[in-house]
Design an enzyme around this catalytic site. Structure first.
Site, PDB file in Angstrom:
ATOM      1  N   GLY A  11      33.467   9.917 -16.987  1.00 40.65           N
ATOM      2  CA  GLY A  11      34.820  10.195 -17.477  1.00 40.65           C
ATOM      3  C   GLY A  11      35.798   9.111 -17.025  1.00 40.65           C
ATOM      4  CB  VAL A  23      36.023  -5.441  -8.147  1.00 39.45           C
ATOM      5  CG1 VAL A  23      34.653  -6.103  -8.199  1.00 39.45           C
ATOM      6  CG2 VAL A  23      35.908  -4.013  -7.600  1.00 39.45           C
ATOM      7  CB  VAL A  24      37.856  -9.527 -10.856  1.00 40.87           C
ATOM      8  CG1 VAL A  24      37.999 -10.976 -11.305  1.00 40.87           C
ATOM      9  CG2 VAL A  24      36.944  -8.753 -11.812  1.00 40.87           C
ATOM     10  NE  ARG A  25      43.702 -11.544 -10.328  1.00 41.54           N
ATOM     11  CZ  ARG A  25      44.865 -11.461 -10.927  1.00 41.54           C
ATOM     12  NH1 ARG A  25      45.908 -10.967 -10.294  1.00 41.54           N
ATOM     13  NH2 ARG A  25      45.009 -11.899 -12.156  1.00 41.54           N
ATOM     14  NE  ARG A  72      30.230  12.217 -19.097  1.00 48.06           N
ATOM     15  CZ  ARG A  72      31.542  12.449 -19.307  1.00 48.06           C
ATOM     16  NH1 ARG A  72      32.037  12.376 -20.514  1.00 48.06           N
ATOM     17  NH2 ARG A  72      32.325  12.746 -18.286  1.00 48.06           N
ATOM     18  CG  ASP A 103      30.010  14.602  -9.594  1.00 49.13           C
ATOM     19  OD1 ASP A 103      30.386  14.190 -10.706  1.00 49.13           O
ATOM     20  OD2 ASP A 103      29.766  15.799  -9.354  1.00 49.13           O
ATOM     21  CB  SER A 105      28.972   7.240 -12.023  1.00 47.92           C
ATOM     22  OG  SER A 105      29.536   7.608 -13.256  1.00 47.92           O
ATOM     23  CB  THR A 126      36.495  11.871 -11.090  1.00 50.89           C
ATOM     24  OG1 THR A 126      36.772  13.186 -11.605  1.00 50.89           O
ATOM     25  CG2 THR A 126      36.228  12.010  -9.605  1.00 50.89           C
ATOM     26  CB  ILE A 127      41.499  13.221 -13.512  1.00 50.49           C
ATOM     27  CG1 ILE A 127      40.672  14.151 -14.397  1.00 50.49           C
ATOM     28  CG2 ILE A 127      41.775  11.918 -14.232  1.00 50.49           C
ATOM     29  CD1 ILE A 127      41.491  14.726 -15.548  1.00 50.49           C
ATOM     30  CG  ASP A 128      37.534  16.829 -12.645  1.00 48.89           C
ATOM     31  OD1 ASP A 128      38.576  16.980 -13.299  1.00 48.89           O
ATOM     32  OD2 ASP A 128      36.403  16.869 -13.144  1.00 48.89           O
ATOM     33  CG  ASP A 130      34.623  16.441  -8.854  1.00 39.71           C
ATOM     34  OD1 ASP A 130      34.766  15.213  -8.709  1.00 39.71           O
ATOM     35  OD2 ASP A 130      34.031  16.944  -9.819  1.00 39.71           O
ATOM     36  CG  MET A 170      41.263  18.320 -18.007  1.00 38.09           C
ATOM     37  SD  MET A 170      40.908  16.616 -18.414  1.00 38.09           S
ATOM     38  CE  MET A 170      40.586  16.765 -20.164  1.00 38.09           C
ATOM     39  NE  ARG A 172      33.791  17.832 -14.338  1.00 35.11           N
ATOM     40  CZ  ARG A 172      33.050  16.775 -14.114  1.00 35.11           C
ATOM     41  NH1 ARG A 172      32.031  16.527 -14.878  1.00 35.11           N
ATOM     42  NH2 ARG A 172      33.313  15.955 -13.106  1.00 35.11           N
ATOM     43  N   GLY A 186      56.559  24.242  -8.747  1.00 35.85           N
ATOM     44  CA  GLY A 186      57.264  25.504  -8.478  1.00 35.85           C
ATOM     45  C   GLY A 186      56.760  26.649  -9.356  1.00 35.85           C
ATOM     46  CD  GLN A 252      45.160  18.024 -17.736  1.00 36.64           C
ATOM     47  OE1 GLN A 252      45.028  18.554 -16.653  1.00 36.64           O
ATOM     48  NE2 GLN A 252      44.619  18.524 -18.833  1.00 36.64           N
TER      49      GLN A 252
END
Ligand code: ADP
Length: 320
Positions: A11, A23-25, A72, A103, A105, A126-128, A130, A170, A172, A186, A252
């Site tokens: 994702g 990473v590249v620089r 994926r 996770d 990956s 990951t936005i989750d 987790d 979102m 999961r 709030g 999101q």
């Protein structure tokens, strides 16, 4: 090492581009060439790669998504697929890989490292939020801010129309986005996968509040805990009050990365590259109490993430 690869997998999340830039620089400054594999592990299997120079990553720190695409890969689950990926790496003299992803990956990276003794460092994105062993993953902070922005707007209409809004976000198996945005926004309730919710209690508190003159509610539901539509219908049935549903969905994942995510990306990308060039193998980077750490992939994927769930839920209740 003279040549390393970088890929984004699974994702997408905001901050992936800022991590690629870092990473590249970092690598180029050490005289190492960097190759971006397109569409995650699929790009490694297919030999779809291009060199990324300092110039190629200019102007991307503020962009959501990923310039090298993500995907994926079914084929990477199979041994022949991974063998083909290894062949690509050997043919192109790539000596190590940085995998920016979630996770899943990391699980793929762990298997690959062990099968072929090939060095991989993972950057949690990951936005989750987790992934275990890191307080934060890339993209989670931006996602929370996107949700917060939506909640602020929903509040305007909720208070004007005197209604109950159920907002699905979102996450999961992880209530991070719901907890953060409910407390920060709030809101009156957060329904999350980590804790059983009690619809009776929720409806009782709505009815009691309504009797005291309270006119609007925002209830945040993590997609892994319940469907917002079901919660809204249940509340309407039990309280006879009007409910409305907002499912925030893919907005999101997108948008300009927050400052926090950009800084995290800069630090993760730099640290991951230093570890890889220092010949470290099979590690996932993370951050704990503002300190960069490196963990075994298994540690990052095989446990359940700890969140400060109960104190957040308590505060949400006290402050409404
Ligand atoms: P995320 O990294 O965001 O959790 P996925 O769970 O979809 O996303 O994983 C991304 C990719 O990682 C998969 O499409 C697959 O190519 C690879 N992957 C995930 N789990 C495994 C595994 N057990 N073995 C090999 N590859 C895997």
């Amino acid at each position: 090492m003279r040549r390393i690869g970088v890929l984004t997998s699974g994702g997408d999340s905001s901050g992936m581009n800022a991590a690629i830039r870092s990473v590249v620089r970092t690598a180029v400054a050490r005289g190492v060439r960097v190759y971006g594999f397109l569409r995650g592990y699929e790009g490694v299997i297919e030999g779809n790669l291009k060199e990324l120079t300092r110039r190629d990553v200019s102007g991307i720190i503020n962009l959501g998504g990923t310039i090298i695409k993500t995907a994926r890969s079914k084929r990477f689950f199979s041994k022949p697929g991974r063998k083909q990926a290894y062949r690509t790496l050997k043919d192109n003299k790539i000596e190590g890989l940085i995998v920016i992803g979630g996770d899943g990956s990391f699980r793929g990276a762990d298997i690959f490292c062990r099968e072929f003794k090939f060095p991989i460092i993972g950057v949690p994105a990951t936005i989750d939020n987790d992934i275990v062993g890191t307080d934060l993953t890339l993209g989670a902070d931006t996602a929370v801010n996107v949700v917060l922005d939506a909640i602020d707007k929903i509040r305007d209409t909720a208070t004007s129309l005197e209604r109950i809004f159920v907002v699905e976000v979102m996450g999961r198996g992880c209530g991070y986005i719901a907890l953060e945005s409910a407390l920060g926004g709030g809101c009156e309730e957060a329904i999350i996968p980590e804790r059983k919710y009690n619809i009776n209690k929720i409806c009782t508190s709505i009815v009691e509040g309504n009797l005291k003159g309270k006119i609007s509610w925002i209830i945040v539901v993590a997609e892994g805990a319940a469907k917002a539509q079901d919660i809204a219908e249940e509340i309407k049935k039990r309280t006879s009050l009007e409910t409305r549903v907002t499912v925030l969905g893919h907005i999101q994942r997108g948008g300009r990365p927050s400052c926090r995510d950009r800084i995290l990306a800069a630090r993760f990308g730099n640290y991951a590259t230093e570890l890889l060039l220092g010949r470290k193998k099979a590690k996932a980077v993370g951050i704990q109490a503002d300190k960069l750490v490196a963990l075994k992939f298994k540690k990052a994927t095989d446990n359940k993430k700890w969140l400060n769930t109960d104190s957040y839920l308590r505060l949400i209740k006290i402050l409404t």
